[in-house]
Write a protein that holds these residues in place. Structure first.
Motif, short mmCIF file in Angstrom:
data_model
loop_
_atom_site.label_atom_id
_atom_site.label_comp_id
_atom_site.label_asym_id
_atom_site.label_seq_id
_atom_site.Cartn_x
_atom_site.Cartn_y
_atom_site.Cartn_z
N SER A 8 -18.52 -1.79 -4.98
CA SER A 8 -18.15 -2.33 -3.67
C SER A 8 -17.05 -1.52 -2.97
CB SER A 8 -17.70 -3.78 -3.80
OG SER A 8 -16.59 -3.88 -4.69
N VAL A 9 -16.33 -0.70 -3.71
CA VAL A 9 -15.23 0.06 -3.10
C VAL A 9 -15.42 1.57 -3.19
CG1 VAL A 9 -13.65 -1.82 -3.70
CG2 VAL A 9 -13.75 0.20 -5.16
N LYS A 10 -16.48 2.02 -3.84
CA LYS A 10 -16.71 3.46 -3.96
C LYS A 10 -16.80 4.11 -2.60
CE LYS A 10 -19.09 3.79 -8.43
NZ LYS A 10 -20.39 4.00 -9.10
N GLY A 11 -16.12 5.25 -2.47
CA GLY A 11 -16.13 5.97 -1.22
C GLY A 11 -15.10 5.49 -0.21
N ARG A 12 -14.49 4.33 -0.48
CA ARG A 12 -13.48 3.79 0.43
C ARG A 12 -12.09 3.73 -0.21
NH1 ARG A 12 -13.75 -1.33 2.07
NH2 ARG A 12 -14.82 -2.08 0.20
N PHE A 13 -12.04 3.46 -1.50
CA PHE A 13 -10.77 3.33 -2.22
C PHE A 13 -10.57 4.54 -3.14
CE2 PHE A 13 -10.40 -1.63 -2.30
CZ PHE A 13 -10.59 -1.65 -0.92
N THR A 14 -9.31 4.92 -3.31
CA THR A 14 -8.97 6.01 -4.23
C THR A 14 -7.77 5.60 -5.08
OG1 THR A 14 -9.72 7.68 -2.64
CG2 THR A 14 -8.31 8.43 -4.45
N ILE A 15 -7.94 5.69 -6.39
CA ILE A 15 -6.84 5.39 -7.31
C ILE A 15 -6.21 6.70 -7.76
CG2 ILE A 15 -8.36 5.32 -9.35
CD1 ILE A 15 -6.56 3.07 -10.44
N SER A 16 -4.90 6.69 -7.88
CA SER A 16 -4.17 7.87 -8.35
C SER A 16 -2.91 7.40 -9.09
CB SER A 16 -3.80 8.78 -7.18
OG SER A 16 -2.94 8.11 -6.27
N ARG A 17 -2.28 8.34 -9.77
CA ARG A 17 -1.06 7.97 -10.48
C ARG A 17 -0.08 9.13 -10.51
NH1 ARG A 17 -2.82 6.17 -16.23
NH2 ARG A 17 -0.56 5.96 -16.54
N ASP A 18 1.19 8.78 -10.66
CA ASP A 18 2.26 9.76 -10.80
C ASP A 18 3.03 9.34 -12.05
OD1 ASP A 18 4.56 11.30 -10.71
OD2 ASP A 18 4.75 11.14 -8.53
N ASN A 19 2.75 9.99 -13.16
CA ASN A 19 3.37 9.59 -14.42
C ASN A 19 4.87 9.86 -14.43
OD1 ASN A 19 1.05 8.51 -15.51
ND2 ASN A 19 0.48 10.40 -16.59
N ALA A 20 5.31 10.83 -13.66
CA ALA A 20 6.75 11.09 -13.59
C ALA A 20 7.49 9.91 -12.96
CB ALA A 20 7.01 12.36 -12.79
N LYS A 21 6.78 9.19 -12.09
CA LYS A 21 7.37 8.03 -11.43
C LYS A 21 6.92 6.71 -12.06
CE LYS A 21 7.85 10.28 -6.91
NZ LYS A 21 7.50 10.22 -5.46
N ASN A 22 6.07 6.81 -13.09
CA ASN A 22 5.55 5.61 -13.74
C ASN A 22 4.90 4.67 -12.73
OD1 ASN A 22 5.26 4.96 -16.43
ND2 ASN A 22 7.13 3.73 -16.57
N THR A 23 4.12 5.26 -11.83
CA THR A 23 3.55 4.51 -10.71
C THR A 23 2.07 4.85 -10.54
OG1 THR A 23 5.68 4.47 -9.56
CG2 THR A 23 3.72 4.03 -8.24
N VAL A 24 1.29 3.83 -10.21
CA VAL A 24 -0.12 4.02 -9.89
C VAL A 24 -0.35 3.51 -8.46
CG1 VAL A 24 -0.85 1.79 -10.83
CG2 VAL A 24 -2.48 3.66 -10.68
N TYR A 25 -1.27 4.15 -7.76
CA TYR A 25 -1.52 3.85 -6.35
C TYR A 25 -2.98 3.47 -6.13
CZ TYR A 25 2.78 6.60 -6.04
OH TYR A 25 4.05 7.09 -6.22
N LEU A 26 -3.20 2.73 -5.05
CA LEU A 26 -4.56 2.46 -4.61
C LEU A 26 -4.60 2.66 -3.10
CD1 LEU A 26 -7.40 1.53 -5.57
CD2 LEU A 26 -6.75 -0.76 -4.79
N GLN A 27 -5.21 3.75 -2.68
CA GLN A 27 -5.41 4.01 -1.26
C GLN A 27 -6.68 3.33 -0.81
OE1 GLN A 27 -3.43 5.71 1.01
NE2 GLN A 27 -4.89 4.94 2.52
N MET A 28 -6.57 2.44 0.15
CA MET A 28 -7.72 1.66 0.61
C MET A 28 -8.00 1.99 2.06
SD MET A 28 -6.82 -2.02 -1.16
CE MET A 28 -5.45 -2.33 -0.07
N ASN A 29 -9.16 2.56 2.32
CA ASN A 29 -9.58 2.93 3.67
C ASN A 29 -10.80 2.12 4.08
OD1 ASN A 29 -7.55 4.94 3.66
ND2 ASN A 29 -8.97 6.46 2.82
#
Length: 121
Positions: free
Chosen positions: A63-84
């Motif tokens: 349902s979210v393929k092509g619209r959402f992108t998950i990424s992470r920055d291990n140096a910041k101990n943070t994960v992101y979810l870009q939702m378009n």
């Protein structure tokens, strides 16, 4: 004490974008897969996206393929979810999760308290 704290939720119009963040503390989650789940009103919690510990592999709900992108920055101990291209049906509380087996089993060992995303039509 391990803690996952989500942020970035809010109200957005259909077609808009939001970026969610999940900051981890209390331990290093850099060797854990991390992911996002969501729960809409009156529905069960569902899987959205997961990323491997090094960030090289990802999985998405259809349902979210092509619209959402998950990424992470291990140096910041943070994960992101870009939702378009957000849709009203994306309205839900979004939860961050981490777990040793999360990438395969989609079962989290650690959970945040969630952030609300509301998409208006």
């Amino acid at each position: 004490q391990e803690q996952l704290v989500e942020s970035g939720g809010g109200l957005v119009q259909a077609g808009g974008s939001l970026r969610l963040s999940c900051a981890a503390s209390g331990r290093t989650f850099s060797n854990y897969p991390m992911g996002w789940f969501r729960q809409a009103p009156g529905k069960e919690r569902e899987f959205v996206a997961v990323i491997s510990w090094a960030g090289g592999s990802t999985r998405y709900a259809d349902s979210v393929k092509g619209r959402f992108t998950i990424s992470r920055d291990n140096a910041k101990n943070t994960v992101y979810l870009q939702m378009n291209s957000l849709k009203p049906e994306d309205t839900a509380v979004y939860y961050c999760a981490a777990g040793a087996g999360l990438f395969v089993t989609l079962v989290g060992d650690y959970w945040g308290k969630g952030t609300l995303v509301t998409v208006s039509s």
